[in-house]
Design a protein around this motif. Structure first.
Motif, mmCIF file in Angstrom:
data_model
loop_
_atom_site.group_PDB
_atom_site.id
_atom_site.type_symbol
_atom_site.label_atom_id
_atom_site.label_comp_id
_atom_site.label_asym_id
_atom_site.label_seq_id
_atom_site.Cartn_x
_atom_site.Cartn_y
_atom_site.Cartn_z
ATOM 1 N N ALA A 27 0.734 -1.164 0.042
ATOM 2 C CA ALA A 27 -0.058 0.147 0.000
ATOM 3 C C ALA A 27 0.957 1.141 -0.006
ATOM 4 C CB ALA A 27 -0.897 -0.022 0.947
ATOM 5 N N LEU A 30 2.502 1.704 -3.730
ATOM 6 C CA LEU A 30 1.392 2.277 -4.350
ATOM 7 C C LEU A 30 1.111 3.815 -4.371
ATOM 8 C CD1 LEU A 30 -0.847 1.893 -6.202
ATOM 9 C CD2 LEU A 30 -2.543 1.352 -4.365
ATOM 10 N N LYS A 31 1.252 4.409 -3.058
ATOM 11 C CA LYS A 31 1.428 5.801 -2.719
ATOM 12 C C LYS A 31 2.487 6.723 -3.735
ATOM 13 C CE LYS A 31 -1.443 5.446 1.465
ATOM 14 N NZ LYS A 31 -1.305 5.849 3.160
ATOM 15 N N GLU A 34 3.521 7.463 -7.969
ATOM 16 C CA GLU A 34 3.147 8.619 -8.884
ATOM 17 C C GLU A 34 3.819 9.631 -8.437
ATOM 18 O OE1 GLU A 34 -1.389 9.136 -9.493
ATOM 19 O OE2 GLU A 34 -1.480 7.969 -7.624
ATOM 20 N N ILE A 306 -12.473 -5.556 -7.214
ATOM 21 C CA ILE A 306 -11.391 -4.626 -6.191
ATOM 22 C C ILE A 306 -10.022 -4.872 -6.854
ATOM 23 C CG2 ILE A 306 -10.837 -6.452 -4.924
ATOM 24 C CD1 ILE A 306 -10.724 -4.307 -2.903
ATOM 25 N N THR A 309 -9.128 -2.374 -9.535
ATOM 26 C CA THR A 309 -9.085 -1.123 -9.337
ATOM 27 C C THR A 309 -7.502 -0.283 -9.216
ATOM 28 O OG1 THR A 309 -9.271 -1.361 -7.027
ATOM 29 C CG2 THR A 309 -11.312 -1.097 -8.057
ATOM 30 N N TRP A 310 -7.311 0.753 -9.064
ATOM 31 C CA TRP A 310 -6.100 1.256 -8.781
ATOM 32 C C TRP A 310 -5.776 1.261 -7.432
ATOM 33 C CZ3 TRP A 310 -2.002 3.119 -11.577
ATOM 34 C CH2 TRP A 310 -0.800 3.957 -10.747
ATOM 35 N N GLU A 311 -6.470 1.200 -6.426
ATOM 36 C CA GLU A 311 -6.541 1.387 -5.227
ATOM 37 C C GLU A 311 -5.935 0.025 -4.551
ATOM 38 O OE1 GLU A 311 -8.837 4.453 -6.166
ATOM 39 O OE2 GLU A 311 -9.283 2.251 -6.530
ATOM 40 N N HIS A 312 -6.063 -1.241 -5.225
ATOM 41 C CA HIS A 312 -5.679 -2.501 -4.694
ATOM 42 C C HIS A 312 -4.236 -2.629 -5.401
ATOM 43 C CE1 HIS A 312 -5.137 -6.553 -3.920
ATOM 44 N NE2 HIS A 312 -6.171 -6.613 -3.060
ATOM 45 N N PRO A 313 -3.165 -2.822 -4.709
ATOM 46 C CA PRO A 313 -1.844 -2.987 -5.059
ATOM 47 C C PRO A 313 -1.539 -4.198 -5.971
ATOM 48 C CG PRO A 313 -1.809 -3.692 -2.684
ATOM 49 C CD PRO A 313 -3.226 -3.360 -3.013
#
Length: 348
Positions: A27, A30-31, A34, A306, A309-313
Motif C-alpha cells: 500500500a 502504491l502511494k 505517482e 476490487i 481498481t487502482w486502489e488495490h496494489p
C-alpha cells in the motif's frame, strides 16, 4: 547443491521481510509510484543495517562474501513487496560487472554510500547483450552514445558503461526517465556526450547478464508467491451465495494448479541461484517469467472487481511481472538457448 534454505538464509529472509512490512508494504509502494518511486531511505537501511548491498562482494573488499543463494533470498522478499530499491541493478548487475577488477568502488557500494547501474538496456539478454546500446570511446577515454531502457540509472551515483569488452565508470551522463509499464522500477534513456570515463577493466557482459537473469528468477518467484498467498487469503474471506468463494471447486482447482507452478518455480530459481550455469539460468527464466505473469493475472481475476481498481496494489505485481518477463531475455530467448544447449533438434 541443495534446494532447501539454510538457517542463515531464513534469518536473512526474516530480517528483510520484517523491515519491508514495517517500512514498505504494498500500500505504501502504491502511494509512492505517482511521485518518487524509489525509496532511497529504505535502501540505506537495507544496506546499512542488514548489509544487502554487499552480499556479493568479498569480505576483503568490504562486503559479506555471501553467495548467489543469499542474494536470491533477498530478491524473493523484494519481489513479494515490489520494493522500489536498486538491489538488482546496483547490488547484483553492477556489482557483478565490477568484481573481476576488484575495483575500489565495490567498498562504497557495499556500505550503501553509493549506488551504481550497468548502462545496458533492461531488454538486453545474455544472447544479445548489446541490444539498445550504441556506445564508443575515443582516444582520450571519453564515452559517447546512448543506451535505452536502463533500469536504475536515474538513482545511480555511477554508471558502468560496457564498450567493446571493457568497462568504464562514468559520473557525468544524463539519465532521462521514460514511460514504462512497471512503475516501481523506472527505466531511462542514458546519453553520454563525450563524457570523461575511467576504465575499470575487462567486462564479460553476457556473463553478467546471465548471472542477473538467474537471480531475476528469484524476484519473479517472490512476485508469484505474494499473488498466490494474497489471493488464497482473499477467497477464504470473500463470500458469495452464502459460502466462501474459495470453497467452489473451480477456484480450488485453479489455486492448486497455481501452487504447483509456484513450487516448480521455486526449484528452478534455487537451482539458478546456486549454480548460475547457462542451462540452469535458461530453465529458470523459461519457466519463472510465465509463472509470475500467470500468478498475477489469476490474482487480479480472483479478486473480482476490487482487483481491477487502482486502489488495490495487485496491479503493481502484474506490471512488475509483465515488465520482468521481457527483462534480461524473453522466455522465448531462453527456450531457444536451452534447446541449443541440450541439443534439442529444431524444425527441419
Amino acid at each position: 547443491m541443495t534446494l532447501l534454505y539454510s538457517e542463515v538464509e531464513e534469518e536473512l529472509r526474516a530480517a528483510v521481510r520484517g523491515l519491508l512490512a514495517d517500512r514498505c508494504p504494498p500500500a505504501t509502494v502504491l502511494k509512492r509510484v505517482e511521485s518518487e518511486p524509489y525509496d532511497l531511505d529504505l535502501w540505506k537501511t537495507l544496506a546499512g543495517e542488514i548489509g544487502v548491498a554487499g552480499l556479493l562482494i568479498p569480505e576483503e573488499l568490504g562486503g559479506a562474501g555471501a553467495s548467489g543463494s543469499e542474494a536470491a533470498v533477498v530478491l524473493e522478499e523484494l519481489g513479494r513487496g515490489v520494493a522500489p530499491v536498486p538491489f538488482l541493478t546496483s547490488a547484483v548487475l553492477a556489482t557483478r560487472a565490477l568484481l573481476p577488477a576488484r575495483d575500489a568502488l565495490l567498498g562504497e557500494l557495499a556500505e550503501g554510500r553509493r549506488t551504481a547501474a550497468l548502462a545496458v538496456s533492461f531488454a538486453a539478454s545474455p544472447y544479445r547483450p548489446e541490444r539498445g546500446a550504441s556506445l564508443s570511446v575515443d582516444g582520450a577515454g571519453r564515452v559517447s552514445g546512448s543506451v535505452t531502457g536502463v533500469a536504475g540509472a536515474d538513482v545511480a551515483d555511477v554508471l558502468l558503461a560496457p564498450v567493446d569488452g571493457d568497462l568504464y565508470a562514468v559520473e557525468g551522463a544524463v539519465a532521462e526517465v521514460v514511460p514504462s509499464l512497471d512503475l516501481t522500477r523506472p527505466v531511462a534513456t542514458v546519453t553520454f556526450d563525450r563524457v570523461s570515463a575511467r576504465r575499470v577493466g575487462a567486462c564479460d557482459l553476457a556473463g553478467v547478464l546471465r548471472f542477473g537473469a538467474g537471480l531475476l528468477a528469484s524476484e519473479q518467484l517472490g512476485v508469484a508467491e505474494w499473488c498466490l498467498d494474497t489471493t488464497l487469503a482473499y477467497v477464504k474471506e470473500r463470500h458469495q451465495f452464502a459460502r466462501p468463494v474459495g470453497s467452489f471447486q473451480a477456484i480450488k482447482h485453479r489455486l492448486a494448479d497455481l501452487w504447483l507452478d509456484v513450487v516448480r518455480a521455486r526449484a528452478a530459481a534455487r537451482s539458478a541461484a546456486a549454480d548460475p550455469s547457462a542451462v540452469a539460468v535458461a530453465v529458470a527464466q523459461s519457466w519463472n517469467s510465465g509463472v509470475a505473469v500467470h500468478a498475477a493475472e489469476e490474482a487480479v481475476q480472483l479478486h473480482g472487481g476490487i482487483g481491477m481498481t487502482w486502489e488495490h496494489p495487485v496491479h503493481l505485481f502484474l506490471k512488475r511481472a509483465k515488465a520482468s518477463e521481457i527483462a534480461l531475455g524473453t522466455p522465448g530467448d531462453h527456450r531457444e538457448a536451452l534447446a541449443s544447449l541440450v541439443d534439442v533438434p529444431g524444425p527441419e
